[in-house]
Enzyme design. Sequence first.
Site, PDB file in Angstrom:
ATOM      1  CG  ASN A  58      -7.750  -7.065  -3.059  1.00 54.77           C
ATOM      2  OD1 ASN A  58      -6.677  -7.167  -3.643  1.00 54.77           O
ATOM      3  ND2 ASN A  58      -8.067  -6.004  -2.348  1.00 54.77           N
ATOM      4  CE  LYS A  80     -10.126  -5.039  -5.162  1.00 54.86           C
ATOM      5  NZ  LYS A  80      -9.118  -4.297  -5.895  1.00 54.86           N
ATOM      6  CB  CYS A 140      -5.374  -3.466   4.162  1.00 53.95           C
ATOM      7  SG  CYS A 140      -6.676  -2.317   4.155  1.00 53.95           S
ATOM      8  N   GLY A 169      -7.084  -4.974 -14.103  1.00 57.88           N
ATOM      9  CA  GLY A 169      -5.912  -4.681 -13.279  1.00 57.88           C
ATOM     10  C   GLY A 169      -4.620  -5.093 -13.941  1.00 57.88           C
ATOM     11  CG  LEU A 223      -2.101  -1.044   1.107  1.00 56.95           C
ATOM     12  CD1 LEU A 223      -2.970  -0.973   2.361  1.00 56.95           C
ATOM     13  CD2 LEU A 223      -2.982  -0.842  -0.134  1.00 56.95           C
TER      14      LEU A 223
HETATM   15  C1  LIG Z   1       0.535  -4.453  -8.225  1.00 57.21           C
HETATM   16  C2  LIG Z   1      -0.858  -4.516  -7.678  1.00 57.21           C
HETATM   17  C3  LIG Z   1      -1.273  -3.602  -6.719  1.00 57.21           C
HETATM   18  C4  LIG Z   1      -2.547  -3.652  -6.186  1.00 57.21           C
HETATM   19  N1  LIG Z   1      -2.931  -2.722  -5.262  1.00 57.21           N
HETATM   20  C5  LIG Z   1      -4.194  -2.730  -4.777  1.00 57.21           C
HETATM   21  C6  LIG Z   1      -4.643  -1.733  -3.875  1.00 57.21           C
HETATM   22  O1  LIG Z   1      -3.910  -0.822  -3.509  1.00 57.21           O
HETATM   23  N2  LIG Z   1      -5.921  -1.799  -3.432  1.00 57.21           N
HETATM   24  C7  LIG Z   1      -6.785  -2.776  -3.834  1.00 57.21           C
HETATM   25  O2  LIG Z   1      -7.938  -2.766  -3.421  1.00 57.21           O
HETATM   26  N3  LIG Z   1      -6.400  -3.721  -4.709  1.00 57.21           N
HETATM   27  C8  LIG Z   1      -5.125  -3.728  -5.180  1.00 57.21           C
HETATM   28  N4  LIG Z   1      -4.738  -4.684  -6.093  1.00 57.21           N
HETATM   29  C9  LIG Z   1      -5.711  -5.715  -6.502  1.00 57.21           C
HETATM   30  C10 LIG Z   1      -6.391  -5.328  -7.807  1.00 57.21           C
HETATM   31  O3  LIG Z   1      -7.110  -4.120  -7.695  1.00 57.21           O
HETATM   32  C11 LIG Z   1      -7.348  -6.432  -8.294  1.00 57.21           C
HETATM   33  O4  LIG Z   1      -8.395  -6.585  -7.359  1.00 57.21           O
HETATM   34  C12 LIG Z   1      -6.658  -7.772  -8.454  1.00 57.21           C
HETATM   35  O5  LIG Z   1      -5.361  -7.592  -8.949  1.00 57.21           O
HETATM   36  C13 LIG Z   1      -7.419  -8.703  -9.394  1.00 57.21           C
HETATM   37  O6  LIG Z   1      -7.588  -8.134 -10.673  1.00 57.21           O
HETATM   38  P1  LIG Z   1      -6.589  -8.404 -11.906  1.00 57.21           P
HETATM   39  O7  LIG Z   1      -6.400  -9.889 -12.010  1.00 57.21           O
HETATM   40  O8  LIG Z   1      -7.265  -7.797 -13.094  1.00 57.21           O
HETATM   41  O9  LIG Z   1      -5.321  -7.721 -11.566  1.00 57.21           O
HETATM   42  C14 LIG Z   1      -3.450  -4.651  -6.621  1.00 57.21           C
HETATM   43  C15 LIG Z   1      -3.045  -5.573  -7.585  1.00 57.21           C
HETATM   44  C16 LIG Z   1      -1.770  -5.515  -8.122  1.00 57.21           C
HETATM   45  C17 LIG Z   1      -1.368  -6.523  -9.159  1.00 57.21           C
END
Ligand SMILES: Cc1cc2nc3c(=O)[nH]c(=O)nc-3n(C[C@H](O)[C@H](O)[C@H](O)COP(=O)(O)O)c2cc1C
Lengths: 326, 299
Positions: A205, A178, A141, A284, A81
Site C-alpha cells: 500500500n 494488503k 486503514c 495504480g 476511502l
Molecule cells: C488515489 C489513490 C487511492 C487509493 N485508494 C486505495 C484504496 O482504497 N485501497 C487500497 O487498498 N489501496 C489504495 N491505494 C493504494 C494503491 O492501491 C497502491 O497500493 C499504491 O498506490 C501503490 O501502487 P502504485 O504506486 O502503483 O500506485 C490508493 C492509491 C492512490 C494513489
Amino acid sequence: MTAATPPSSVDMSVDLAGVRLPNPMMTASGCAANGREMHRFIDVAQLGAFVTKSVKAQPVSGRGTPRMAETPSGMLNSIGLQGPGVQAFVEEDLAWLHSIGARVVVSIAGSTASEFANVARAVVRSRYASAVAAIEVNISCPNVANRGLVFACDPASSHKVMTLVREEVPRGLPMLAKLSPDVTDIVEIADTVLKAGAHGLTMINTTLGVAIDVDRLRPHLIAATGGLSGPAIRPMAVRAVWQVAGAMRAGRIKTAPIVGAGGVRTGRDALELVAAGASAIQVGTAAFNDPTAPERVGRELEQLIAERGFTRLSDVTGIAHERFTP
Amino acid sequence: MSARTIAAREGAGVVQVDAEVLGNSAVGAYRHLTLVTPGLAEIARPGQFVALAVGDGTSSMLLRRSFSIHRVSPAGTYGATTEIVVAAAGPGTQELTRLEAGASVSVIGPLGKGFPLPSQPVPCILVGGGYGSAPLFWLAEQLRERGCPVEIVLGAATADRLFGVVEARRVADGVTVTTDDGSAGTQGWVSDVLPDLIARTGAGVLYGCGPMGMLRSMSAIASDHGIVAQVAVEEAMACGVGICMTCVMPVADQHGTTKMVRSCLEGPVFRGDRVRWEAFDDGLCRVPADAVGAPKEVR
Ligand SMILES: Cc1cc2nc3c(=O)[nH]c(=O)nc-3n(C[C@H](O)[C@H](O)[C@H](O)COP(=O)(O)O)c2cc1C
Ligand SMILES: Cc1cc2nc3c(=O)[nH]c(=O)nc-3n(C[C@H](O)[C@H](O)[C@H](O)COP(=O)(O)OP(=O)(O)OC[C@H]3O[C@@H](n4cnc5c(N)ncnc54)[C@H](O)[C@@H]3O)c2cc1C
Ligand code: FES
C-alpha cells in the site's frame, strides 16, 4: 483501439491460491474507481483481474480537498476511502463488473474488525459473487478501537481482521491481505496474516508522507498526511516483495502467492517485482498518467519475458533469489 | 511526428491520442496551443476539457493537467484539431507552454460534461475570468445559432490576463471588460457589472468559467435575480478521467442531497445554486456535515 496482442509464446497465466487468472495484470485498489471509467480506454474484462476501490459498510464522503499533491515521480493522496457503502457497491458496481464478465478482486475496508467481516459477507453472499475472483483485505486503514492506528501496523489487529473475514469467505475464494510498508518488519506482519488464514499477500500500500505548500507555509493536504505512491516508491515495493518472498523460500514463513504493487509504470518495473517474487502485478498511480497502463504493462512484460527466453511467467517469479549469492 | 491514437473504444465518447503540436503562440500572458487530435474534435462540446500528460512516459510529473477546450476544428487542413489556452502556473504548465510545433503530447478528451444549452432563445450572459474565457466563444456561437442574444463579460486582474477581447466582439452582441487595476475596461470585478447587465438584457442564463470566487459571486447574483447560472469549476485533478477521486466537491442533487462528486466526471459544469460554496475557504474545501457519508461529529 488498443493494438491486438500478438499470439503469445509465453504462458502468462497465474495460479492465485487456486484461482486461475489468464494473465498477471490487475488494477490497484482506488486507482481505477470501479471499472466503468477505465473501461472507456481498455477492456477491463481482459485484465487478469479488476481490483475495486476499498469499500466499507456505509457510504463514506472521504476527506475535503486538497486531497492530493504531486511529488517527484509520485503523489500523495488522502482520499479517505470515499465510497458508496457495500450495498450500493454490490448493486451498482459489482453488478456492472459481473455483466461485462470481469474477474473481480473486491477490496474491503473497515474501521473495526467486525466491519471488515460484515462487508466481506455482503459481497460473497451477493448474487454477483460469481464474478469475485478474490477478496483483498485492505488492512491499511485506521482502527477506531486503537486510536486510529492502522490495522496493518499492529500484528494483533491484523490477525483479528483476517480471522473474522476468513469465517465469511467460502472455501476456494482466495483472501489476500494488503500490507502497509510502514512497519518495522514486514515479514512479521506477513507471517501473522498468513497464520490467520490469508491465502496471499498484496504488497505494498502507500507509505505516509507530508508535503508543505511553501507559498502558504502550511500542509498542502487538508489532512496534512497522505499516502505516497507512484514510481517514487517502487524500490520499497521491490524490497517488501524481496524480503517476504525470501522468508518464504527460506521456509521461515508459509509460502503463498504475492501480488506486487507499487510504482509500476512499465513492463520493466513489473518484471522487477516478478523477479523479486510477485506472481501478479497491480498498476495504480501510473494509470492516472496513462489509463491504458494496466493493459500496456502486461504486453510489455510478456515481451520482456519472451526476449529473455522464458516460456512461462511462473518460471520468472522469484528468479532473482536464485541468481543472488549473499 | 504525426498524431497517433492510443485508445478509442466504440461508444466511449473519449479518446486518448498522442497529439502533434501544430502551433504554440503567445496571447497576452498565455500560450495558445493548437493540437492535432484525431477523433477528439468530432465529439467535443463547449465546456468540456482535455487532460494533457507532461513529458513522455519517463517524466517525473505523472499527473495530467486539465484545460478547457477553447475551440475544435473537426476538419481542418491538418485533420481534426483542438485548441487550448494555457497559463504557465507551475512546473507542468511551464513545460507544456514550451512545447514546439511538431512535438508530441498525450491528450485525453473530450472530458466532463459541457454547458447545457437553453431550449428557448433566451438572452445569455457569458462571464470569463482570466483564461476562463477560453471556452466561451465557441459556446457563444452555439447560443447565437439557437437565437439567443449573447453578452460577454471578460474580467482579469490586469489587461494582459484578459483573454479573447477581440474574439468576443466578433461573436457577441455586446462585450464588457473589467480589470482589478483598471488597465483595461471598467475598474473592478465582473460581479460589479453583472446586476445592471442582467437588468438591461433580461438575461435568463449566466454561463461562467474562471476562479472559484468569481463563480461563487455570479451564482449568488443569478439567484438574486431568479435566474440560472451554469459554472465551469476548477478543482485540482490528478487524472481527469474519473479514476482517482481527487477532484471532488460538495454538490447538491435535484433532491437537495449533497454528495462529494467528481468534478471531472459530473462537472466541470455545475448549476451554480447546487454547489455548496460555503464549504470553500482559504484554498480548502471541507465536507459539509450534511453530505452523504460525512464524518460523524468527534466522539
Ligand atoms: C488515489 C489513490 C487511492 C487509493 N485508494 C486505495 C484504496 O482504497 N485501497 C487500497 O487498498 N489501496 C489504495 N491505494 C493504494 C494503491 O492501491 C497502491 O497500493 C499504491 O498506490 C501503490 O501502487 P502504485 O504506486 O502503483 O500506485 C490508493 C492509491 C492512490 C494513489
Ligand atoms: C476543468 C479545468 C479546466 C481548466 N482549464 C484551464 C485552461 O483553460 N487554461 C489554463 O491555463 N488552466 C486551466 N486549468 C488549470 C490547470 O489545469 C492548472 O493550472 C494546471 O493543472 C497546473 O499545473 P502545474 O504543473 O502548472 O501546477 P502544479 O501545481 O505543479 O500541479 C500539480 C498537480 O496539481 C494539479 N493542479 C494544480 N492546480 C490546479 C488547478 N488550478 N486546476 C486543476 N488542477 C490543478 C495539476 O493538474 C497537477 O496534477 C483548468 C483546470 C480544470 C480543472
Ligand atoms: S481527476 Fe481523477 S477522478 Fe476526477
